[in-house]
Structures are given as structure tokens and as C-alpha cells.
Scaffold this motif. Structure first.
Motif, mmCIF file in Angstrom:
data_model
loop_
_atom_site.group_PDB
_atom_site.id
_atom_site.type_symbol
_atom_site.label_atom_id
_atom_site.label_comp_id
_atom_site.label_asym_id
_atom_site.label_seq_id
_atom_site.Cartn_x
_atom_site.Cartn_y
_atom_site.Cartn_z
ATOM 1 N N UNK A 260 12.707 8.917 8.040
ATOM 2 C CA UNK A 260 12.103 10.013 7.287
ATOM 3 C C UNK A 260 10.590 9.913 7.435
ATOM 4 N N UNK A 261 9.978 10.968 7.936
ATOM 5 C CA UNK A 261 8.524 10.959 8.124
ATOM 6 C C UNK A 261 7.860 11.736 6.992
ATOM 7 N N UNK A 262 6.849 11.159 6.411
ATOM 8 C CA UNK A 262 6.131 11.868 5.351
ATOM 9 C C UNK A 262 4.707 11.339 5.221
ATOM 10 N N UNK A 263 3.851 12.158 4.606
ATOM 11 C CA UNK A 263 2.542 11.619 4.250
ATOM 12 C C UNK A 263 2.437 11.539 2.728
ATOM 13 N N UNK A 264 3.582 11.860 2.059
ATOM 14 C CA UNK A 264 3.621 11.844 0.601
ATOM 15 C C UNK A 264 4.170 10.496 0.132
ATOM 16 N N UNK A 265 3.318 9.711 -0.495
ATOM 17 C CA UNK A 265 3.759 8.359 -0.866
ATOM 18 C C UNK A 265 4.793 8.364 -1.985
ATOM 19 N N UNK A 266 4.793 9.448 -2.798
ATOM 20 C CA UNK A 266 5.812 9.554 -3.843
ATOM 21 C C UNK A 266 7.200 9.574 -3.221
ATOM 22 N N UNK A 267 7.357 10.417 -2.193
ATOM 23 C CA UNK A 267 8.632 10.488 -1.476
ATOM 24 C C UNK A 267 8.944 9.144 -0.841
ATOM 25 N N UNK A 268 7.932 8.563 -0.229
ATOM 26 C CA UNK A 268 8.136 7.307 0.499
ATOM 27 C C UNK A 268 8.608 6.199 -0.433
ATOM 28 N N UNK A 269 7.935 6.054 -1.559
ATOM 29 C CA UNK A 269 8.252 4.940 -2.452
ATOM 30 C C UNK A 269 9.614 5.124 -3.131
ATOM 31 N N UNK A 270 9.982 6.379 -3.430
ATOM 32 C CA UNK A 270 11.258 6.566 -4.130
ATOM 33 C C UNK A 270 12.452 6.520 -3.191
ATOM 34 N N UNK A 271 12.275 6.973 -1.942
ATOM 35 C CA UNK A 271 13.438 7.105 -1.068
ATOM 36 C C UNK A 271 13.716 5.887 -0.193
ATOM 37 N N UNK A 272 12.664 5.157 0.167
ATOM 38 C CA UNK A 272 12.810 4.174 1.243
ATOM 39 C C UNK A 272 13.560 2.898 0.840
ATOM 40 N N UNK A 273 14.467 2.470 1.743
ATOM 41 C CA UNK A 273 14.959 1.090 1.676
ATOM 42 C C UNK A 273 13.884 0.220 2.333
ATOM 43 N N UNK A 274 13.425 0.734 3.469
ATOM 44 C CA UNK A 274 12.345 0.058 4.192
ATOM 45 C C UNK A 274 11.213 1.062 4.388
#
Lengths: 390, 333
Positions: free
Chosen positions: A195-209
Motif C-alpha cells: 500500500x503506497x501512501x504519503x498519509x502517515x495516519x493510513x500508514x500507522x493504522x494499516x501496516x503490519x510492516x
């Protein structure tokens, strides 16, 4: 589903290296988020994995099979584009079944069509878009389009699911809702996802890694919690978190312990001796700053003059500058009931484990010896590789 | 009248007195706005007038006059003009050559529309990659060049190419071990020869239009279709072609109009100023050519005007039909 490995993956356009020797291991069913500022190479990396962009050098491996020369259609990849890329002239149902019909094998066309219809219904049920199957994309809302794009990528049951900033065209409330939908979807269908994003909110909530990229390289990879707590360099420290980490120059050599404005314990200040010629940078996250005297374990004291106070409901965001060192801007996150105004002076402190020290020149973290008892930090990739391959 | 009513009336008239100047002010403002509006319009029409004048003098007035004289017996140099009603049309429809010319125009158009559309689409697909490359401009210019050369000049070159004795066309046929053709000297091959010239001359324009259309097909849609496992032919049929349909429709309309109006190349290749255009044996006499010959060779302007009017109605009907079909097959984003 597939396990993906990137070995020195590089993309070069003329002289410039957009993606520069990336190493990454993605486990089967893992949700990996590539996070970084615009132009850091995250979308190019995704497009190389999809087969839409030729790989300049390095290897792309799916389950021990090198995929560099495999055409896009044979990689078993489903992709969602930023602007959805729905076929505007087809109905939602036709959009969902296009991939299925494209891969129709030999045999009865009637049977194949029946299967496709059943699959479309199944996907539509999963994404709650059954009532819009006969509509065209322009008759749908942003959220519905997003669901159709997801459905189309999922309909073919891909081994790898790639999403390129899929929520960036949605408004804020819908984005939050769809983010949760994506998390639910991944829990139900654990497909290897990038998943590519520049939104850290999305990154922190969704990522396993979470993989933070900068200038075509991986700045840091690891769990969101790990990266947030122990950023590998000052770029990651400043990029992650809203607002990002406070970073103050510590100076070099003897000056370090006598840095004006900021009083650090010797143990931390002495780290600047390890730093390069530009000295060290000290970082403390805004939420880790406490009013001096409220706790007994506070170190790293300084006093700041308040310039602006933002009331964000759940908390106050205080912007100011250190007294005695006006160039050092300070951002602090405080409880909403705290009574503070412009021009007030406040003394802050932070706990030792929340004080980060980086090399000012390279940006690399230099305080791990303190926090980790002298064990150097392995890169996430290396640790994973060791865990899987031995 | 009670004291209370009296007071109320007094208060009312006082209010009216107070409001009158306000109303006058608003009326003044409205008037000023109207004047400003008028001034804006005058300036706009003033700026438009040179172009509008050219259009009116050289297009609308002759077109209206054409309709007018088609109902009269009219000569350029004769002073007597008499109203003849539908006589010109009756004579026209009774003339076998008119129907023959109509059929020739229809045949020419029917061949030219698919030929130009398919060839232009094919060439634009081949050139798509080339024109987006670094020196794409050179390719675009090369493709467009025939269209900007004068038709008459290039048609003369094509007359030489189709020369039965020492023309390039027969030389190529000979090399391919095919029998030589009489080209412009035969009733069978004269019109196809003209078609080849027209095709060569007009293709560049249509290729450029298609290239613009192709550039508007979003790259992501083609990429997503590739990821969906669609083969090139399927991507072309199911994704590119539907999205290109407005462009294709525009090209078809343009090709139809241009084909019905084809004149210069036919006139130059089959006779030119030495006479005999439209031959041999009227095999290349199209409607547009017949209009010209009726007016300027046979000096029957009102009959030519009637013919032109019929041609106009035919093109209009064709366009309406195409528009009706397009509503069903053309997809507008």
C-alpha cells in the motif's frame, strides 16, 4: 498469496536513480505500507512490482521465482490506482468482470459467464455495492468508485494486492471510513498487500510492516510502533508523527554539554562525541514533553516562550521557541485543560528514553547503545531474512 | 377616522417619503447597470464584427442567395430574372447525369469513409509511441505534410504517377508481376486513382486528430486492463476503441463532408482547365463537379444552385443520421 522479496531493486531514468537498491522482504499475507514524501520512489517501486515499469537492476522475487521479465498480466497482481481507473464506458458489473472474462479459458462460454456472474455478486456483496452493479462509474459517489476499484482488483483473486494512494481522492470522513474498511477487508482476505501512501495516519493504522522511503531508498522498515518509537534517522523522526519530532542542534565536542537553552544529562550529551563534524541533533516528540516538576523522572530540561496555542479539542498544540536559543522552535502537545496563552514561559522536561540523538550530518541515530545496551540495530530486512532463510 | 388610524397614515406617508429617494437610487443603479451591460455588448460585437462580416459576406449571403436563385431562372450576365418555382428541381431530377453523379459521389464517399478512418486509426496507433518520443514533432510534421500541400499541385504529381506509359504506379505493378492498368484513362480505374490521391492528401489530418484522441485515453486504463490479463486486441476493442469513439465519430463526419464535397483533385486529375473533367465517360463526375460544370461550363446557375441545395440536404441528412447512430455507439466521458 505470495511472499515477495526485493533484492537491490533499482529504477533509473537517465542519470537519476528514482529507486536506489531497495531490499525488502514481505511475508505471505502481510500488509506492507510504503510511506514517504512525494517523489521518494514509492509509486515507482509499486509499478515495478506490478510489471508496469521495467526494472533497471536488482531482482523481484515472488515465492522464490524471479519475476523481472514476467509480463504484468502473468504476475497475479491486482492493483488499485489513485484515480480508481475504472472503465468509464462500462457498468460496475462489467468493470468487475472484465478481468475474469479476459482470462476465460477454453470450454463452455455459458458456464464461464455463470461463474463470472457469481463471482461478481460475491465481490459486490463483500464490498456492499450490489445495488450499483448496473450503474456507470460517473453515476457513483467517490466512496462507491473506490469500492468498485477494490472489487475489480479482488475479483480475479490476486496473489498480490497493490494499492497506490487509494484514499487520497476521498474527503476526510470518507477516508477514515474506507481506511477501516480496508483493514476489515484484509482481515477477511489476507492477501499479501502493498500500500503506497504519503498519509502517515493510513500508514500507522494499516501496516503490519511500515517502510519509510526517502530519496529512492528505504529510510527504515519495521512495525509502525517500532518506527514511531525508535526512528532510524532524523528524517523518519521528523516525517512520522503529527506534528513531527522536535529536532534541536546539540553542537559538537565540549559545547555539547553546555548547550544553551537545553540541559541534558551527561550520558546523552556525551553522545555528540560519536557524531560527525557537524555534531548531533536531539529529538523529542511533542507528546513526550511534560511540564517540568510534574514527574520526577524528567531530564532534558528547557524553558520556552509560547507563541501560538492551537486548541484541537482533544489536546492543545503549543508552538513556541526556546528561551536563550530563539532558533530552536518547540512544538508541544498538552492536555486540553492546561491554561496557557501567548507570551507565557513554560519549563519542559522529557524522560530519558524519549530523548533521541542523531548525527547532524548523516541523520543516523547514534543513541542506540544507551537504549539497547550496546547492541547495534540490525536492519529490519536483515532480521527478517535471517528469520526466514537462516 | 380615529386618532390611531390618522397616526398610522401619517407614519405611512412619512415612510413613503423616506423610501422614495432609496427607490430612485436603485432605479438609477439599474439604469447604470443596463448602460454598462450595453457598452460591454457593443464592445464585444465591435470586436467580433470583422470576423462576422467576412462570414456574412462570403458565407451566409451567398448561401441565402443560392437558395433564392434555385427557384428562379437566373444568369450572371442576363438582366431578366424570372421565378420558375420548382422547375429547376424538376429538370434536375429528370436528368440521368444528376443521378449518375449522385451515385458516383455516394460510391466515392462510401469507400473513402472506411478507408480514411481505418487507415488513419491504424497509422496513428503505429505512430503513437513514435510521436510521444523525444523527436515526436518530426513524425507529426511528416504525417501532416501532405495535407498542407496544395491539392492541385499534388494532384498534378499524381497524374504523372498514374501515367499508363511511364508512371510510377504501373512501374510498381510491373515489379510485382501484376498487369499494368490504364488508371485515369479507363472508366474502371479513374475513380479509384482519384481516391488514392485523396486518401494520401487527407490522411495526415485524420491521423493527427486520432493521435490527439489517443493521447486523451488515460494510461491507467490501459495498464489496469493489462493487469486484468487482457490481450492487446481485447484492450484495443474493449478499452481504447470505446474511449476513442468521439474522435472516430468526428473523423467520420469530417470524412463524409469532405468526400461529398471533393472537387479539386477530381477536376485536376481528370481534365483540369483543358476540359473533360469528370471523365472518362462521366466515370469521375461527382455531384460537386457537376455543380461546377453546370454553373461555369454550361452557364446554368440556377440549375447548379438547385443541385447544390440538394447536395446540402443530402449532407445534412447524413450528418443527422450519423448523429443519431452516434448517440447509441459513441461514449462521451
Amino acid at each position: 498469496m505470495a511472499r515477495i522479496e526485493l533484492r537491490g531493486l533499482t529504477k533509473q531514468f537517465g542519470e537519476s536513480r528514482v529507486v536506489d537498491e531497495i531490499d525488502l522482504m514481505i511475508d505471505d499475507g502481510e500488509f506492507v505500507v510504503l510511506l514517504g514524501p512525494s517523489g521518494c520512489g514509492k509509486t515507482t517501486t509499486l509499478r515495478m512490482i506490478a510489471g508496469l515499469e521495467p526494472i533497471s537492476s536488482g531482482e523481484l522475487v515472488f515465492d522464490d521465482k524471479i519475476m523481472n521479465d514476467e509480463p504484468a498480466e502473468r504476475r497475479g497482481v491486482g492493483m488499485v490506482f489513485q484515480n480508481y481507473a475504472l472503465y468509464p464506458h462500462m457498468t460496475v458489473a462489467a468493470n468487475l468482470s472484465f478481468g475474469l472474462a479476459s482470462r476465460r479459458g477454453r470450454g463452455s462460454r455459458r458456464v464461464a459467464r455463470q461463474k463470472e456472474r457469481a463471482r461478481v455478486q460475491e465481490i459486490a456483496r463483500l464490498l456492499e455495492i450490489e445495488h450499483v452493479l448496473d450503474r456507470r462509474p460517473k453515476e457513483l459517489s467517490g466512496g462507491q468508485r473506490q469500492r468498485v476499484a477494490l472489487g475489480r482488483a479482488l475479483a480475479r483473486d490476486p496473489d498480490v494486492f497493490l494499492l497506490d494512494e487509494p484514499l487520497s481522492n476521498l474527503d476526510a470522513s470518507l477516508r477514515d471510513k474506507m481506511r477501516m474498511e480496508l483493514a476489515r477487508l484484509h482481515a477477511e482476505l489476507p492477501i499479501t498487500t502493498l500500500y503506497v501512501t504519503h498519509d502517515q495516519g493510513e500508514a500507522l493504522t494499516l501496516a503490519d510492516q511500515l517502510v519509510v522511503m526517502n530519496g529512492g531508498k528505504i529510510a527504515q522498515a519495521g512495525s509502525p510502533r517500532e518506527i514511531y518509537a525508535r526512528p532510524a534517522d532524523s528524517f523518519v523522526a521528523a516525517f512520522l508523527g503529527s506534528p513531527g519530532m522536535n529536532l534541536w542542534p546539540l553542537g559538537a565536542g565540549d559545547n555539547a554539554t553546555h548547550q544553551e537553552g537545553l540541559r541534558l544529562p551527561d550520558k546523552i550529551a556525551s553522545l555528540s562525541a560519536r557524531a560527525g563534524r557537524l555534531g548531533a541533533t536531539v529529538g523529542i516528540r511533542p507528546e513526550h514533553l511534560h511540564i517540568a516538576g510534574t514527574r520526577s523522572d524528567l531530564v532534558a530540561h528547557f524553558t520556552c516562550r509560547v507563541q501560538v496555542v492551537e486548541n484541537l479539542g482533544s489536546h492543545l498544540l503549543l508552538h513556541g521557541a526556546m528561551i536563550d536559543q530563539a532558533r530552536a522552535d518547540v512544538v508541544a502537545k498538552l492536555e486540553p485543560q492546561f491554561d496557557v496563552g501567548r507570551g507565557d514561559t513554560i519549563s519542559f522536561g522529557a524522560r530519558a528514553e524519549h530523548v533521541h540523538v542523531f548525527d547532524a550530518e548523516s541523520g543516523a541515530r547514534i543513541d542506540d547503545a544507551i537504549h539497547r545496551g550496546g547492541t547495534p540495530l540490525h536492519s529490519h530486512y536483515r532480521r527478517q531474512r535471517e528469520a526466514v532463510i537462516g | 377616522m380615529s386618532l390611531l388610524q390618522e397616526r398610522a397614515e401619517l407614519a405611512g406617508s412619512a415612510r413613503q417619503r423616506r423610501e422614495r429617494p432609496t427607490m430612485t437610487r436603485s432605479a438609477q443603479a439599474r439604469r447604470a447597470r443596463r448602460i454598462r451591460h450595453l457598452k460591454d455588448h457593443l464592445v464585444a460585437y465591435g470586436l467580433l464584427s470583422p470576423a462576422l462580416a467576412v462570414f456574412v459576406v462570403f458565407f451566409y449571403v451567398p448561401a441565402a442567395y443560392l437558395v433564392y436563385i434555385s427557384f428562379f431562372h437566373w444568369g450572371v450576365l442576363s438582366s431578366s430574372t424570372s421565378f420558375v418555382g420548382l422547375e429547376n428541381f424538376r429538370r434536375l431530377f429528370a436528368q440521368p447525369l444528376f443521378w449518375h453523379a449522385l451515385a458516383t459521389s455516394g460510391y466515392y464517399t462510401l469507400v473513402m469513409i472506411p478507408a480514411t478512418t481505418l487507415l488513419a486509426l491504424g497509422i496513428s496507433l503505429v505512430l503513437k509511441e513514435a510521436v510521444t518520443a523525444r523527436r515526436g514533432g518530426v513524425w507529426r510534421a511528416a504525417v501532416f505534410l501532405p495535407h498542407v500541400t496544395p491539392v492541385v499541385a499534388t494532384s498534378i504529381i499524381w497524374v504523372w504517377i498514374f501515367n499508363p506509359q511511364f508512371g510510377l504506379a504501373n512501374f510498381v505493378l510491373e515489379k510485382l508481376h501484376l498487369p499494368a492498368l490504364g488508371w485515369l484513362d479507363t472508366t474502371q480505374w479513374a475513380l479509384p486513382a482519384v481516391m488514392i490521391d485523396s486518401l494520401w492528401h487527407s490522411l495526415g489530418l485524420y491521423v493527427i486528430i486520432f493521435l490527439a484522441g489517443l493521447a486523451n485515453v488515460p494510461r491507467e486504463l490501459v495498464e489496469v486492463a493489462r493487469l486484468d490479463g487482457a490481450r492487446r486486441s481485447r484492450i484495443f476493442r474493449r478499452v481504447i476503441l470505446p474511449l476513442l469513439s468521439p474522435t472516430t465519430f468526428f473523423v467520420v463526419i469530417l470524412a463524409t463532408v469532405n468526400s461529398w464535397q471533393a472537387f479539386s483533385q477530381i477536376y485536376t486529375m481528370t481534365g483540369g482547365p483543358h476540359g473533360g473533367a469528370g471523365g472518362p465517360a462521366f466515370s469521375t463526375t461527382t455531384d460537386a463537379l457537376l455543380v461546377y460544370q453546370t454553373a461555369f461550363s454550361f452557364d446554368h446557375f440556377s440549375l447548379a444552385a438547385a443541385m447544390a441545395l440538394v447536395l446540402f440536404v443530402i449532407i445534412l441528412l447524413l450528418t443527422v443520421i450519423q448523429k443519431w447512430i452516434s448517440n447509441k455507439v459513441v461514449f462521451y466521458r
